[in-house]
Design a protein around this motif. Structure first.
Motif, PDB file in Angstrom:
ATOM      1  N   VAL A 122       2.981  -0.781   4.388  1.00  0.00           N
ATOM      2  CA  VAL A 122       2.470   0.519   3.933  1.00  0.00           C
ATOM      3  C   VAL A 122       3.663   1.459   3.784  1.00  0.00           C
ATOM      4  N   ILE A 127      -5.989   2.350   8.041  1.00  0.00           N
ATOM      5  CA  ILE A 127      -5.636   1.369   7.000  1.00  0.00           C
ATOM      6  C   ILE A 127      -5.404   0.002   7.652  1.00  0.00           C
ATOM      7  N   ILE A 164       0.847  -1.196   0.000  1.00  0.00           N
ATOM      8  CA  ILE A 164       0.000   0.000   0.000  1.00  0.00           C
ATOM      9  C   ILE A 164       0.879   1.241   0.000  1.00  0.00           C
ATOM     10  N   LEU A 166       0.700   5.008   0.991  1.00  0.00           N
ATOM     11  CA  LEU A 166      -0.051   6.101   1.609  1.00  0.00           C
ATOM     12  C   LEU A 166       0.475   7.362   0.945  1.00  0.00           C
TER      13      LEU A 166
END
Ligand SMILES: Nc1nc2c(ncn2[C@@H]2O[C@H](COP(=O)(O)OP(=O)(O)OP(=O)(O)O)[C@@H](O)[C@H]2O)c(=O)[nH]1
Length: 345
Positions: free
Chosen positions: A211, A201, A181, A183
């Motif tokens: 992340v 998240i 992911i 951000l």
């Protein structure tokens, strides 16, 4: 592990305006000699992100490396659009070494991952990884949070409703399917907001997924490409609100294209788009227009209330200098207000 004889494909998902196209451009610019090709899917009926990427002027990236799949949802048009487009790339004399697939911001990634099990392509490609790009400021502002009042009303009307609002559902599905992911837009986030969003998240994730915080989707391609996730063989680890393509239609969202006349200045169009973005239910506005006396095409785009513009390329010789904006919103968004704002300022 993925099979090294298969061509790796990276699926880039993320809500409208999160920074997917920015990421694709960044990866193309930093490909380091690797032959990349891009499949771009749009929700609206104006082929658009492809044209942004085509206009990139990146060395080694030719028009034929960018394949647009406009009009709709990749996962629902697998047989008609996706598999043939992928096959065409694979059958080239000099096939790409890695394929990037930018999905529409409203697409649910899991049905697309499942499509990699289609007999036609299963032996030739693998999903190297699903990357979810998250619009940090949008999450921080509560854009995807469920509205407790709306939920209560829905539940009262229909006991089978098991989810929140359609925005949260898409957002969640994208996170649930991800191998990594980003951000993004951290340049627009205070430290506190980052902590809150990271916690939000993590709350959604069914398994350990890394992340990475990014600004302008800038991340070393070596981190993103080569995850060897073979996601198509790992579907059970990726729960979804909609387990099959048939199970999901796009009734929650709609898009329209609106013609806009030439403008005197970029600011004039920005002001109109800002007003249009305030209309009820509007999620994303983007498009281009001619500016009086300017040889370049003006691109204006809004995500939520934030509107940006730039000149992307000169109008081509013989090209009609028509201005068009695509507006995507929740089903039933206030089209009249949008039209009035874009036409009359
Ligand atoms: N400030 C800031 N702006 C960003 C960042 N990443 C992207 N943007 C801007 O956000 C807008 C949307 O970025 P895109 O890359 O087009 O987003 P997208 O996810 O491809 O959008 P859709 O294809 O419409 O879903 C553009 O104006 C970008 O320049 C970031 O990290 N910080």
């Amino acid at each position: 592990m993925s099979d090294i004889t298969k061509i790796p494909c990276t699926i880039i998902t993320g809500f409208l305006g999160a920074g997917k196209t920015t990421l694709v451009r960044h990866l193309l610019e930093n490909a380091g000699g690797r032959r990349l090709a891009v499949l771009v899917n749009e929700f609206g009926d104006l082929g658009f992100d492809g044209s942004f990427i085509e206009g990139c002027g990146i060395e080694g990236c030719t028009q034929e490396d960018i394949v647009e799949l406009p009009n709709g949802c990749l996962c629902c048009t697998v047989a008609d659009d996706f598999v043939p487009a992928l096959n065409a790339l694979l059958n080239r004399p000099n096939p790409p070494e890695h394929i990037l697939i930018e999905t529409s911001g409203l697409a649910l990634p899991k049905p697309l991952v499942r499509a990699f099990n289609w007999p036609d392509i299963r032996s030739r490609v693998t999903v190297d990884g699903v990357i979810a790009v998250v619009d940090g400021p949008a999450v921080a502002s509560g854009a995807f949070a469920e509205d407790p009042n709306a939920l209560e009303a829905q539940r009262a009307a229909d006991t089978s409703v098991d989810h929140e609002n359609p925005l949260e559902e898409v957002f969640e599905d994208q996170l649930l399917c991800a191998d990594l992911i980003l951000l993004n837009k951290t340049d627009q986030m205070a430290a506190d907001d980052k902590t809150t969003v990271l916690a939000e998240i993590n709350e959604h994730l069914p398994r350990a997924v890394k992340v990475i915080e990014t600004a302008h989707s800038k991340v070393d391609p070596a981190v993103l490409l080569g995850l060897s996730a073979a996601a198509e063989a790992d579907l059970d680890a990726r729960p979804s609100h909609h387990e099959t393509a048939e199970d999901h239609d796009h009734d929650d969202f709609e898009s329209i294209a609106i013609s806009v006349a030439p403008v005197a200045t970029p600011e004039a169009l920005v002001a109109r788009v800002e007003r249009a973005a305030q209309a009820a239910g509007v999620l994303r506005i983007k498009g281009f227009a001619p500016v009086d006396g300017k040889p370049m095409r003006l691109v204006v785009q809004g995500v939520g209330q934030r509107v940006a513009y730039h000149f992307d390329r000169p109008w081509k010789a013989g090209e009609a200098q028509d201005g068009r904006m695509v507006v995507i919103g929740l089903k039933g968004f206030d089209v009249k207000a949008v039209e009035a704002a874009l036409h009359n300022g």
